[in-house]
Design a protein around this motif. Structure first.
Motif, PDB file in Angstrom:
ATOM      1  N   GLN A   1      -3.480   4.637  -6.187  1.00  0.00           N
ATOM      2  CA  GLN A   1      -4.815   4.245  -5.741  1.00  0.00           C
ATOM      3  C   GLN A   1      -5.895   4.770  -6.683  1.00  0.00           C
TER       4      GLN A   1
ATOM      5  N   ARG B   1       1.182   3.849  -3.172  1.00  0.00           N
ATOM      6  CA  ARG B   1       0.205   4.799  -2.635  1.00  0.00           C
ATOM      7  C   ARG B   1      -0.243   5.841  -3.643  1.00  0.00           C
TER       8      ARG B   1
ATOM      9  N   PHE C   1      -4.621  -1.418   0.336  1.00  0.00           N
ATOM     10  CA  PHE C   1      -5.211  -0.496   1.314  1.00  0.00           C
ATOM     11  C   PHE C   1      -6.444  -1.118   1.952  1.00  0.00           C
TER      12      PHE C   1
ATOM     13  N   ALA D   1      -2.476  -1.126  -5.355  1.00  0.00           N
ATOM     14  CA  ALA D   1      -2.607  -0.039  -4.383  1.00  0.00           C
ATOM     15  C   ALA D   1      -3.945  -0.081  -3.663  1.00  0.00           C
TER      16      ALA D   1
ATOM     17  N   ALA E   1       0.832  -1.209   0.000  1.00  0.00           N
ATOM     18  CA  ALA E   1       0.000   0.000   0.000  1.00  0.00           C
ATOM     19  C   ALA E   1       0.867   1.260   0.000  1.00  0.00           C
ATOM     20  N   TRP E   2       1.965   1.228   0.745  1.00  0.00           N
ATOM     21  CA  TRP E   2       2.866   2.382   0.785  1.00  0.00           C
ATOM     22  C   TRP E   2       3.628   2.526  -0.535  1.00  0.00           C
TER      23      TRP E   2
END
Length: 245
Positions: free
Chosen positions: A64, A61, A169, A165, A57-58
């Motif tokens: 997304q 990021r 999350f 992404a 996710a990072w």
């Protein structure tokens, strides 16, 4: 020997995650459930699921999908995961096992169907709340939301980076709320916590193998191998319930 199966399940899950960006639970959790039980499988998957998806996710990021979809998807998944975690704690083991087998069967069916239609973004935003809620319940109770979550996102045909992404999350949000509930309900014991932490090693270690496979092995061949493995696991799970192992 028991720890070998845990190591193997997370290694296979890591390979799948490295190749596709998601899907580790659909392989790892049914295998662990075969040799232990569903609550054990779901519980020890939480830490690897949380940390591996936090990293993804990072890393992705900036890719997304728009917040109107991503944040609603994660928020409703989070709420559903709370409900699902209580189901995990209180539903009979045999019922949870059958639910795992059904979830795997549905995933296989969705993958084989390969629908050509594309889910328009505007439509996806309108239905994201019920979809996210159902996916969260499945994740909390079975550790497997793929038949709903991955099918929903794949139907929009996002770019690979957007998919990773957004789904990462989504999983991070659910895992963050599920972990304290697992502790509070007595499912996350000290032993399971340390097993969960150690299981991160084969999963992370095998993700580069999956990335390598994705580059050099045709996706169609890889998919067929995974689906064949899942079919065998599903049959075994049904047999476990029908014939008592």
């Amino acid at each position: 020997m028991e720890f070998f199966y845990i190591f193997l399940s997370f290694a296979l899950g890591g390979i799948l995650k490295g190749a596709t960006g998601a899907g580790a639970p659909i392989v790892a959790i049914p295998i662990i459930a075969l040799f232990y039980d569903v609550p054990t499988a779901v519980t020890i998957f939480v830490i690897p699921n949380l940390l591996s998806n936090m990293w993804q996710a990072w890393s992705y990021r900036k890719d997304q999908l728009p917040p109107a979809l991503t944040y609603r998807f994660a928020a409703t998944g989070l709420m559903g995961a709370i409900v699902g975690t209580f189901m995990l704690a209180y539903l009979p083991t045999d019922l949870l096992t059958v639910m795992i087998a059904v979830a795997v069967t549905l995933y296989i069916a969705f993958r084989l169907a390969r629908p050509e239609w594309v889910l328009e973004y505007a439509t996806a935003v309108r239905i994201v709340v019920p979809v996210g809620t159902v996916a969260g319940v499945l994740q909390g109770s079975l550790g497997i939301s793929a038949p709903v979550s991955l099918t929903f996102l794949n139907a929009m045909k996002p770019e690979r980076e957007q998919f990773i992404a957004t789904v990462s999350f989504f999983f991070v949000s659910m895992a963050l709320v599920q972990l304290p509930f697992l502790v509070g309900l007595g499912l996350m014991t000290t032993e399971r916590f340390w097993i969960s932490c150690i299981a991160l090693i084969p999963m992370i270690g095998c993700m580069p193998i999956g990335a390598f496979i994705a580059r050099y092995v045709p996706r169609s061949v890889f998919d067929k191998l995974i689906l064949a493995l899942l079919a065998l696991i599903a049959v075994k799970l049904y047999a476990e319930v029908a014939f008592g192992g």
